[in-house]
Design an enzyme around this catalytic site. Structure first.
Site, PDB file in Angstrom:
ATOM      1  N   ARG A  33      61.687  74.051  47.524  1.00  0.00           N
ATOM      2  CA  ARG A  33      62.658  74.483  48.520  1.00  0.00           C
ATOM      3  C   ARG A  33      63.704  75.458  47.987  1.00  0.00           C
ATOM      4  NH1 ARG A  33      65.586  69.844  51.863  1.00  0.00           N
ATOM      5  NH2 ARG A  33      63.393  69.395  52.251  1.00  0.00           N
ATOM      6  N   HIS A  79      54.279  75.279  56.908  1.00  0.00           N
ATOM      7  CA  HIS A  79      55.633  74.835  56.558  1.00  0.00           C
ATOM      8  C   HIS A  79      56.140  73.857  57.612  1.00  0.00           C
ATOM      9  CE1 HIS A  79      59.086  75.459  53.914  1.00  0.00           C
ATOM     10  NE2 HIS A  79      59.880  75.541  54.968  1.00  0.00           N
ATOM     11  N   TYR A 123      63.211  86.697  71.619  1.00  0.00           N
ATOM     12  CA  TYR A 123      63.614  88.049  71.991  1.00  0.00           C
ATOM     13  C   TYR A 123      63.249  89.097  70.939  1.00  0.00           C
ATOM     14  CZ  TYR A 123      66.473  85.615  75.441  1.00  0.00           C
ATOM     15  OH  TYR A 123      66.906  84.810  76.470  1.00  0.00           O
TER      16      TYR A 123
END
Length: 743
Positions: A33, A79, A123
């Site tokens: 991570r 993931h 968007y």
């Protein structure tokens, strides 16, 4: 009665159980991570984003896809974490103000340097950049290992081939368990130059590499003011920091007018918060020489800073702002990375570049072996094709007449299974005469290539030569002559300037300070005749009248022993009655003003209470920085502050309300910054009336009617000289009836 197996619980010490589980969590955070891989400079989430985009065929020359689709594929396939976290990571890779060489080409609102967040993933659209494709180049050629994804249904790369040192090129930051990393971005052209030098001189020192990499190259530009010796030490140890300043210039407005324009701000500083901080500095008057700040930015940064006075040097203004705002920041370096994807280590610059080059060599070897395997397979097929052409009629006959032509062909022409299968799958259009010639040419070409590749695998020197050629090709694509290639962050020496205050900007002019008994204060221009009458408001009268200058600071002390400071330049003009002092300082309503005088640096003052306690204080210790003032003399009720006189001599004369006077050396009083003081004179009844300092050899003088002066000589004062804290003797004949020494 049947036997039943009773379940039993296994137990272990809580300390061990928690320790083992926390260790697993810590290792997972460190490896999967927070820390980047030294080889490709990526964390797992970034690696998976790029790989998923490759699987979606979002090349730099192709079309865009919705970011929601990309983050959804990453989450579903590779993931298994929150889609918001994945989209945030994807958006950051597209922000050219955060990433030196963006790996994602974004279309839509991906945030800005003001700190605004990107639009929602539904968007925006994205695709890879050429830099991302360079990191992925070679995945189809067995360049790196693959592993199962989280549910074992797909494969994902353990590390990317990485054609350039992305760890240093784009930097990285992260917080793991018990460790963190913070690596600034650098210039690819300089990184490749250092890599080429390291290939040529494998034992090169960090100091030599810094000749090629002088320092970080931030996407937002700015100016590095860190000394070279400090940069060398940071890169050598892998820990340190870099001072980064905004880039600015002076715009001449004509007629002696000018303004400062900031064109580049430090890395990871949000412009909107920077503007707010500068505005707050103006509002709080912490930078009195700054008058206004305006944000005139469009696509480029343009922050306009207006000085309050044109006589101030621009360097002085900017030096002050560098100290007090984020126009100058310190970017810390902590090159804590995963070596070989497993071991966290704080690396030097040389170690990081070495890890990248070793990775590139392994990638080259694997790609070369992959190509050799492909060539061997193709040569085997080509040999079969050529045999088929030489025996074309017999091959056709076998295919037409035999139910199982493959075993017959293998037996008759001594073919391999692969060759026989290739012949059977051959198209009829390939049976032209020209095809045989092309096959022989292709075979000869592949044999030549095979020799070269075998030689490459056998020679370390040839491998490093090939890696150097690949790096030069990358430099040509992303180097200094390209859009992103030119260095953005400059270098300069940090010229420290003295801090400037509002007083430094005020022109020194004479004034006459007038303060009434009711606390109304004003300042007349010039040094007026103090003997001339002054007008006051009805019912008011004069209290303090003295000469000063506009650059002076005025010290005020009330009857509670609290001191206040105001600037003489802040006083209202001499016309009218002035303004109440209480509007300029936060003096309680029950307090009364005792003393008002201009501050003289280094001057000592005798300060005392009506209880007879006192000490000597430096005026510098009386100066207060806040409107609420500062406590100087601690007074216990019913006592109050009695006097604050300048020390001018070697002895103190104290007189009580009982008209007894005592003289003793000034040296017997302590010099303090704050406190109750010590007993100067003792009283049975009443308290201290006044005190003054004088030079014993010159005697003690006071006015004595009709402009005359009475002086008591040193010899005459002998009977009043005594030990401090005694009661003294009745005052000399002719001493003023008000029990006050002359001021």
């Amino acid at each position: 009665m049947s036997d039943t197996t009773m379940p039993h619980d296994s137990s272990e010490p809580l300390r061990r159980a928690i320790g083992e589980r926390y260790l697993q969590y810590a290792l997972s955070t460190i490896m999967h991570r927070a820390l980047p891989d030294a080889r490709d400079g990526l964390k797992p989430v970034h690696r998976r984003i790029l790989y998923a985009m490759r699987e979606l065929r979002l090349s730099s020359a192709g079309g865009f896809r919705k970011s929601a689709k990309i983050s959804g594929d990453v989450m579903g396939n590779y993931h298994p974490h929150g889609d918001a976290a994945i989209y945030d990571a994807l958006a950051r890779l597209a922000q050219d103000f955060n990433v030196r060489y963006p790996l994602v080409d974004g279309q839509g609102n991906f945030g800005n340097i003001d700190g605004d967040n990107p639009a929602a993933s539904r968007y925006t659209e994205a695709r890879m950049t050429a830099a991302a494709e360079a990191l992925l180049a070679g995945l189809d050629e067995n360049a790196v290992d693959f592993r199962d994804n989280y549910d074992g249904t797909l494969q994902e790369p353990v590390v990317l081939p990485a054609a350039f040192p992305n760890l240093l090129a784009n930097g990285s930051s992260g917080i793991a368990v018990g460790m963190a990393t913070n690596i600034p971005p650098h210039n690819i052209d300089e990184l490749i130059s250092a890599c080429l030098h390291l290939i040529k001189s494998p034992n090169a020192h960090d100091e030599t590499l810094i000749d090629h990499i002088p320092g970080p190259d931030f996407p937002t530009g700015g100016v590095l003011v860190e000394p070279r010796a400090s940069i060398v030490e940071s890169y050598r140890t892998g820990r340190g920091s870099f001072r980064l300043r905004a880039r600015w210039e002076v715009e001449d407005l004509g007629r002696g007018q000018w303004q400062v324009v900031v064109t580049e701000i430090p890395y990871q500083v949000q412009k909107s918060k920077l503007i707010e901080k500068l505005a707050d500095l103006i509002q709080s008057k912490k930078v009195p020489i700054l008058s206004d700040v305006r944000d005139e930015s469009a696509e480029d940064i343009r922050i306009v800073l207006e000085p309050r006075a044109r006589t101030v040097e621009p360097e002085v203004l900017m030096g002050t702002l560098f100290r007090l705002s984020d126009l100058e920041v310190r970017f810390s370096l902590n090159m804590n990375v995963l070596i070989d994807g497993r071991t966290p280590k704080v690396c030097s610059l040389r170690e990081v570049l070495r890890a990248f080059l070793d990775h590139r060599r392994e990638v080259l070897q694997r790609r070369t072996q992959h190509r050799l395997d492909k060539i061997a397979h193709r040569l085997e097929v080509l040999e079969g094709y050529i045999i088929a052409f030489l025996n074309l009629d017999r091959v056709i006959e076998i295919i037409r007449t035999e139910d199982e032509p493959k075993p017959v062909m293998i037996a008759e022409f001594t073919l391999t299974d692969v060759q026989a299968e290739a012949i059977l799958n051959m198209r009829l259009r390939s049976l032209r005469r020209l095809e045989e010639m092309e096959l022989r040419r292709e075979r000869d070409s592949l044999i030549e290539e095979q020799k070269d590749l075998v030689a490459l695998l056998a020679s370390e020197d040839l491998q490093w030569k090939r890696i150097a050629e690949e790096l030069r090709a990358v430099r040509k694509q992303f180097g200094r002559h390209t859009v992103f290639g030119e260095r953005r962050t400059g270098f300069s020496e940090a010229v420290e300037v003295a801090e400037i205050s509002l007083e430094d900007m005020i022109e020194r002019e004479p004034i006459t300070v007038i303060c009434s008994r009711m606390g109304w204060i004003r300042a007349m221009k010039g040094h007026a005749d103090l003997s001339q009458p002054v007008k006051y408001k009805d019912g008011d009268e004069g209290r303090f009248l003295f000469h000063a200058h506009t650059t002076d600071r005025l010290l005020l002390i009330d009857n509670t022993g609290r001191a206040y400071t105001i600037s003489a330049s802040a006083l209202p003009g001499g016309r009218g009655g002035g303004e109440p002092l209480r509007l300029m300082i936060d003096m309680p309503n029950e307090s009364e003003l005792v003393m008002l005088f201009p501050h003289v640096p280094g001057q000592k003052r005798l300060i005392a209470s009506t209880l007879g306690d006192g000490f000597v204080v430096l005026e510098d210790d009386i100066v207060a920085s806040q409107k609420a003032g500062k406590q100087v003399l601690n007074v216990r009720a019913p006592g109050r502050m009695a006097l604050c006189r300048p020390v001018e001599g070697d002895h103190v004369a104290v007189i009580g309300e009982n008209r007894k006077m005592l003289v003793f050396p000034v040296a017997e009083l302590p010099v303090m910054a704050r406190g109750k003081g010590i007993r100067m004179q003792s009283y049975k009844d009443g308290g201290l009336s006044d005190a003054a300092t004088f030079t014993l050899s010159q005697g003690l003088s006071w006015p004595f009617g009709d402009g005359k002066t009475r002086t008591v000589t040193e010899a005459e004062l002998a009977e009043w000289i005594g030990r401090r804290a005694t009661s003294g003797r009745m005052a000399p004949r002719g001493f003023p009836r008000d029990n006050k020494f002359p001021r």
